[in-house]
Scaffold this motif. Structure first.
Motif, short mmCIF file in Angstrom:
data_model
loop_
_atom_site.label_atom_id
_atom_site.label_comp_id
_atom_site.label_asym_id
_atom_site.label_seq_id
_atom_site.Cartn_x
_atom_site.Cartn_y
_atom_site.Cartn_z
N GLY A 46 40.50 45.74 -11.25
CA GLY A 46 41.25 45.47 -12.48
C GLY A 46 40.60 46.11 -13.69
N PRO A 47 39.33 45.77 -13.98
CA PRO A 47 38.67 46.43 -15.11
C PRO A 47 38.55 47.94 -14.94
CG PRO A 47 37.45 44.47 -14.47
CD PRO A 47 38.51 44.68 -13.44
N GLY A 48 38.37 48.38 -13.71
CA GLY A 48 38.30 49.82 -13.46
C GLY A 48 39.62 50.51 -13.80
N MET A 49 40.72 49.87 -13.49
CA MET A 49 42.03 50.43 -13.82
C MET A 49 42.25 50.44 -15.33
SD MET A 49 44.66 52.01 -12.90
CE MET A 49 44.51 51.96 -11.15
N ASN A 50 41.79 49.41 -16.02
CA ASN A 50 41.89 49.40 -17.48
C ASN A 50 41.14 50.58 -18.09
OD1 ASN A 50 41.86 45.92 -17.24
ND2 ASN A 50 43.52 47.03 -18.23
N ILE A 51 39.94 50.83 -17.60
CA ILE A 51 39.15 51.95 -18.11
C ILE A 51 39.81 53.27 -17.74
CG2 ILE A 51 36.92 53.14 -17.91
CD1 ILE A 51 36.81 50.63 -19.64
N ALA A 52 40.36 53.37 -16.53
CA ALA A 52 41.04 54.61 -16.11
C ALA A 52 42.26 54.88 -16.97
CB ALA A 52 41.43 54.52 -14.64
N LEU A 53 43.03 53.84 -17.32
CA LEU A 53 44.20 54.02 -18.18
C LEU A 53 43.79 54.46 -19.58
CD1 LEU A 53 46.40 50.99 -17.09
CD2 LEU A 53 46.91 53.42 -16.77
N ALA A 54 42.71 53.87 -20.10
CA ALA A 54 42.22 54.27 -21.42
C ALA A 54 41.75 55.73 -21.39
CB ALA A 54 41.10 53.34 -21.86
N PHE A 55 41.08 56.12 -20.33
CA PHE A 55 40.61 57.49 -20.16
C PHE A 55 41.79 58.46 -20.11
CE2 PHE A 55 39.13 61.01 -17.46
CZ PHE A 55 38.00 61.41 -18.18
N LEU A 56 42.82 58.10 -19.35
CA LEU A 56 44.02 58.93 -19.25
C LEU A 56 44.71 59.05 -20.61
CD1 LEU A 56 45.96 60.48 -17.36
CD2 LEU A 56 47.17 58.32 -17.03
N ALA A 57 44.77 57.95 -21.36
CA ALA A 57 45.39 58.00 -22.68
C ALA A 57 44.60 58.90 -23.63
CB ALA A 57 45.50 56.58 -23.26
N ALA A 58 43.27 58.86 -23.54
CA ALA A 58 42.45 59.73 -24.38
C ALA A 58 42.70 61.20 -24.05
CB ALA A 58 40.97 59.39 -24.20
N ILE A 59 42.86 61.51 -22.78
CA ILE A 59 43.17 62.89 -22.37
C ILE A 59 44.54 63.31 -22.89
CG2 ILE A 59 43.65 64.36 -20.38
CD1 ILE A 59 41.38 62.89 -18.93
#
Length: 176
Positions: A46-59
């Motif tokens: 769950g937290p890993g997916m939150n960080i991955a979504l934030a990373f994708l949004a930054a890209i």
């Protein structure tokens, strides 16, 4: 029943004889011990997916900022604000969920990392998790000047936000 069938009821190996029977006990026990790592991996998802979504949004922000001048415009303010809040919310959720308070995912990760002796005591405290959360929420309402969230989670959230802003700027510079 299972122990008796594993040691006595299982057939002998045609080459190794009785020594193979121990595998009927050892292999299931090994699989059971690996369930702790599975629990930790599921809790970190769950937290890993939150960080991955934030990373994708930054890209995505970096890509949009790089190509916006080609379209004869700049990145709209509402889009930048929306993506910033998206990154902020996902970062906050990831860090909040990693708090080692039951029933948050951080408590399951910590429970898997603890030695077996301490893990038993930790499991007993799991029942108090919701009570502890309610006490923390009530304390935040009763003592708003303490600003617990701003002092505990917020500095880390802002540090990670700066990291994602750096990623967006790096993507923009690389593409422009």
């Amino acid at each position: 029943g299972g122990l008796y069938l594993s040691l006595v009821g299982s057939p002998e190996d045609y080459q190794q004889g009785d020594t193979v029977r121990i595998m009927f006990i050892h292999v299931p026990a090994a699989w059971m011990s690996m369930s702790v790592y599975t629990m930790m991996a599921v809790a970190a998802a769950g937290p890993g997916m939150n960080i991955a979504l934030a990373f994708l949004a930054a890209i995505i922000v970096g890509i949009a900022a790089a190509f916006a001048p080609n379209w004869g415009t700049s990145l709209p303010e509402w889009a930048l604000t929306a993506f910033t809040y998206f990154i902020l919310i996902n970062t906050f959720l990831a860090l909040f969920n990693l708090l080692p308070i039951p029933p948050f995912d951080g408590s399951h990760i910590l429970g898997g990392l603890l030695p077996r002796k301490w893990a038993r005591h930790w499991q007993k405290l799991q029942a108090l998790g919701m009570t502890l959360i309610l006490v923390i929420i009530a304390a935040a309402w009763i003592f708003p000047e303490a600003r617990w969230i701003e002092k505990t989670i917020w500095p880390t959230v802002m540090w990670i936000m700066e990291f994602f802003a750096g990623i967006a700027q790096s993507v923009e510079l690389a593409l422009s």
